[in-house]
Write an enzyme that holds these catalytic residues in place. Structure first.
Site, PDB file in Angstrom:
ATOM      1  N   HIS A 160       0.812  -1.220   0.000  1.00  0.00           N
ATOM      2  CA  HIS A 160       0.000   0.000   0.000  1.00  0.00           C
ATOM      3  C   HIS A 160       0.843   1.267   0.000  1.00  0.00           C
ATOM      4  O   HIS A 160       0.345   2.348  -0.284  1.00  0.00           O
ATOM      5  CB  HIS A 160      -0.929   0.003   1.219  1.00  0.00           C
ATOM      6  CG  HIS A 160      -2.032  -0.999   1.102  1.00  0.00           C
ATOM      7  ND1 HIS A 160      -3.335  -0.658   0.828  1.00  0.00           N
ATOM      8  CD2 HIS A 160      -2.026  -2.349   1.181  1.00  0.00           C
ATOM      9  CE1 HIS A 160      -4.085  -1.740   0.754  1.00  0.00           C
ATOM     10  NE2 HIS A 160      -3.315  -2.785   0.976  1.00  0.00           N
ATOM     11  N   ASP A 368       3.604   9.378  -0.787  1.00  0.00           N
ATOM     12  CA  ASP A 368       2.406   8.630  -0.403  1.00  0.00           C
ATOM     13  C   ASP A 368       2.164   7.538  -1.432  1.00  0.00           C
ATOM     14  O   ASP A 368       2.296   7.791  -2.632  1.00  0.00           O
ATOM     15  CB  ASP A 368       1.192   9.587  -0.397  1.00  0.00           C
ATOM     16  CG  ASP A 368       0.201   9.251   0.706  1.00  0.00           C
ATOM     17  OD1 ASP A 368       0.122   8.074   1.087  1.00  0.00           O
ATOM     18  OD2 ASP A 368      -0.503  10.173   1.162  1.00  0.00           O
TER      19      ASP A 368
HETATM   20  P1  ADQ Z   1      -2.953   6.108   4.728  1.00  0.00           P
HETATM   21  O1  ADQ Z   1      -1.552   6.532   4.931  1.00  0.00           O
HETATM   22  O2  ADQ Z   1      -3.749   5.904   5.925  1.00  0.00           O
HETATM   23  O3  ADQ Z   1      -3.051   4.803   3.830  1.00  0.00           O
HETATM   24  P2  ADQ Z   1      -4.851   7.500   2.857  1.00  0.00           P
HETATM   25  O4  ADQ Z   1      -4.801   6.742   1.594  1.00  0.00           O
HETATM   26  O5  ADQ Z   1      -5.013   8.956   2.642  1.00  0.00           O
HETATM   27  O6  ADQ Z   1      -3.585   7.287   3.787  1.00  0.00           O
HETATM   28  O7  ADQ Z   1      -6.082   6.996   3.674  1.00  0.00           O
HETATM   29  C1  ADQ Z   1      -6.514   7.580   4.863  1.00  0.00           C
HETATM   30  C2  ADQ Z   1      -7.951   7.139   5.134  1.00  0.00           C
HETATM   31  O8  ADQ Z   1      -8.290   7.462   6.475  1.00  0.00           O
HETATM   32  C3  ADQ Z   1      -8.957   7.830   4.251  1.00  0.00           C
HETATM   33  O9  ADQ Z   1      -9.939   6.911   3.846  1.00  0.00           O
HETATM   34  C4  ADQ Z   1      -9.547   8.906   5.146  1.00  0.00           C
HETATM   35  O10 ADQ Z   1     -10.882   9.230   4.882  1.00  0.00           O
HETATM   36  C5  ADQ Z   1      -9.449   8.255   6.505  1.00  0.00           C
HETATM   37  N1  ADQ Z   1      -9.327   9.296   7.531  1.00  0.00           N
HETATM   38  C6  ADQ Z   1      -8.406  10.257   7.622  1.00  0.00           C
HETATM   39  N2  ADQ Z   1      -8.644  11.063   8.673  1.00  0.00           N
HETATM   40  C7  ADQ Z   1      -9.739  10.601   9.265  1.00  0.00           C
HETATM   41  C8  ADQ Z   1     -10.499  10.987  10.415  1.00  0.00           C
HETATM   42  N3  ADQ Z   1     -10.179  12.042  11.161  1.00  0.00           N
HETATM   43  N4  ADQ Z   1     -11.564  10.244  10.724  1.00  0.00           N
HETATM   44  C9  ADQ Z   1     -11.905   9.186   9.973  1.00  0.00           C
HETATM   45  N5  ADQ Z   1     -11.238   8.777   8.896  1.00  0.00           N
HETATM   46  C10 ADQ Z   1     -10.173   9.468   8.541  1.00  0.00           C
HETATM   47  C11 ADQ Z   1      -2.120   3.862   3.281  1.00  0.00           C
HETATM   48  C12 ADQ Z   1      -1.057   4.470   2.375  1.00  0.00           C
HETATM   49  C13 ADQ Z   1      -1.726   5.294   1.284  1.00  0.00           C
HETATM   50  C14 ADQ Z   1      -2.713   4.428   0.508  1.00  0.00           C
HETATM   51  C15 ADQ Z   1      -3.644   3.691   1.429  1.00  0.00           C
HETATM   52  C16 ADQ Z   1      -4.503   2.675   0.696  1.00  0.00           C
HETATM   53  O11 ADQ Z   1      -0.160   5.267   3.134  1.00  0.00           O
HETATM   54  O12 ADQ Z   1      -0.765   5.825   0.402  1.00  0.00           O
HETATM   55  O13 ADQ Z   1      -3.484   5.248  -0.350  1.00  0.00           O
HETATM   56  O14 ADQ Z   1      -2.928   2.994   2.452  1.00  0.00           O
HETATM   57  O15 ADQ Z   1      -3.741   1.781  -0.028  1.00  0.00           O
END
Ligand code: ADQ
Length: 469
Positions: A160, A368
């Site tokens: 990921h 990311d």
């Molecule tokens: P993350 O580093 O966690 O994921 P991201 O892909 O942006 O990063 O996902 C974050 C998720 O958490 C989103 O669905 C968002 O809505 C949710 N989120 C953030 N803040 C929140 C809050 N305050 N309350 C509830 N939900 C919240 C890792 C990798 C990424 C990759 C994903 C998926 O680092 O690059 O895109 O996995 O493969």
């Protein structure tokens, strides 16, 4: 699970939730969307520690067609495997942050042994024709350990987060062992082609491997598929969230608070890879260089705490709070607070409302894998008044959205400020045109498609690639 379909078995460090809880984390979001549709088994850590650790009794919870089976870790396993090796060695390294990576022999040993223990506990639950899909950097060795346990079926792996260039990855003392172990998987998936190229580059240069047509790579007698499978979101579902009553309430609250002001939002786990410090400085530069925005914009950063046991994360929180205080101290007036930071979680519906109230979303990670926030923001917009996405050139999502988002170098304060200014003053026609383009991309690459494409490749039923790599 449809009749005749092979069972899907997913393995990841954290399991669930399947429901719309306020848990931040891209992997959980992506996988639960996929599993809810297909059904299957989800295996991983319970989130609890106990004395028995990985020898603890497995607990299974069934929800609809998904069985979630978890085991504990003991304190030593949690420390060595999760807090140390996964989060202090692999996470920074794979995000190109050699300066923050720490390596030690003890956690390397525990990481391997936890991988071995999870494989030993999973193996008896498997049927020969199961499709096993292992997720993320916690389990590089798990496939090869499952082979040691005698499992002969198909095993896939999806990373990921980014795979850094070989020049950086070789700094990891176990880099050769890890990549050799990864070759036990039949299909190795990455978020972008850059990650795939970095991995294949390592195989070729460090292990004497050979790049073959059709996204294949050969090292010794192992030939595997290494390919990009960009992860997506359940875009139609997310668009529905955005018009739910709960989203509406949050949208309204934020709009009321903003009044005539334009709302900028950022939503990220509080992690140094997300570029929050640089982003705050970019916002400060906007207020400095484009003073007409003073009193006219407000910036809400939602940043739930993650991994707060680690020093680097404690330090980050302190720095961000200080910086927000400094910016507010410098520019605030009696009736205007320029920047607000919130560390709580929201439900996915509530977040969708927050995105919908925003004129601009700042997604400016320093690195990311994909970044699902960018895609969620797009899916949540109101077609009659869509917002603008400011997107880092170092987010995996750039590959799909670069023609329509405002792409920035997140390290450049000036660049971020300029893009913000452009976003805030963008005429409706241009906003709308850009959003349409992004919407098309986000709906064309949903979590369903991601899941189905990966599984087809794993089953060996994928259509051959028209243009071999
Ligand atoms: P993350 O580093 O966690 O994921 P991201 O892909 O942006 O990063 O996902 C974050 C998720 O958490 C989103 O669905 C968002 O809505 C949710 N989120 C953030 N803040 C929140 C809050 N305050 N309350 C509830 N939900 C919240 C890792 C990798 C990424 C990759 C994903 C998926 O680092 O690059 O895109 O996995 O493969």
């Amino acid at each position: 699970m449809a009749e005749g379909q092979r069972r899907l078995v997913c393995v990841s460090n954290r399991v669930g939730p399947l429901s719309d809880e306020g848990k931040a984390g891209g992997l959980a979001v992506g996988l639960s969307d996929a599993l809810k549709r297909r059904g299957g088994l989800w295996f991983g850590w319970s989130g609890n520690t106990s004395e028995e650790g990985t020898f603890s009794e497995a607990v299974t919870e069934v929800q609809d067609d998904v069985a979630m089976t978890t085991i504990d870790m003991n304190k030593e396993e949690l420390e060595g495997f999760y807090l140390h090796y996964a989060n202090r060695s692999l996470w920074p390294l794979l995000h190109y942050r050699l300066d923050l990576a720490e390596f030690d022999r003890q956690s390397d040993r525990i990481y391997r042994s936890v991988n071995q223990r999870f494989a030993a506990r999973l193996a008896p639950l498997l049927h020969e024709d199961d499709l096993v899909w292992v997720h993320d950097y916690h389990f590089f060795y798990l496939g090869s350990e499952l082979r040691q346990c005698g499992f002969k079926g198909r095993i896939g792996f999806f990373l990921h987060i980014p795979f850094c260039p070989p020049e950086i990855f070789t700094a990891l003392p176990a880099s050769h062992d890890i990549v050799r172990a990864m070759l036990a998987y039949d299909v190795i998936g990455f978020q972008t082609d850059t990650d795939r190229r970095n991995f294949v580059g390592f195989c070729v240069r460090e292990l004497g491997g050979e790049k073959l047509p059709g996204h294949r790579v050969r090292v010794g007698d192992r030939e595997v598929v290494a390919k990009a499978f960009p992860i997506g979101i359940d875009a139609p579902g997310y668009a529905r969230f955005a018009v739910s009553p709960e989203a509406g309430e949050h949208e309204e609250m934020l709009r009321d608070m903003a009044g005539e002001r334009l709302q900028i939002v950022g939503v990220d786990r509080m992690d140094y890879s997300k570029g929050l410090v640089e982003r705050f400085k970019g916002f400060e530069r906007l207020l400095e260089d484009y003073p007409e925005n003073r009193g006219k914009v407000q910036f809400l950063q939602v940043a739930p705490l993650s991994r707060s046991e680690l020093d680097a994360y404690v330090e980050l929180r302190r720095e961000l709070e200080e910086l927000a205080g400094h910016i507010n101290g410098r520019f605030a007036t009696l009736d205007w607070t320029p920047i607000q930071i919130m560390t709580r979680g929201f439900t996915r519906r509530a977040l969708a409302g927050i995105y919908r109230a925003a004129r601009v979303c700042l997604v400016t990670p320093l690195r990311d894998g994909m970044n699902l926030v960018a895609k969620e923001f797009v899916a949540a917009q109101d077609p009659d008044d869509p917002g603008v996405l400011v997107l880092s050139r170092f987010a995996g999502a750039r590959a799909e959205l670069e023609d329509y988002a405002l792409v920035v170098n997140p390290y450049s304060t000036d660049d971020v400020a300029r893009a913000l200014q452009r976003a805030l003053t963008m005429p409706f026609d241009e906003r709308s045109r850009r959003w349409e383009g992004m919407r098309e991309a986000v709906f064309a690459g949903t979590s369903d498609i991601w899941c189905n494409t990966f599984i087809a490749e794993l089953e060996g039923t994928a259509a051959p690639d028209p243009a071999p790599a």
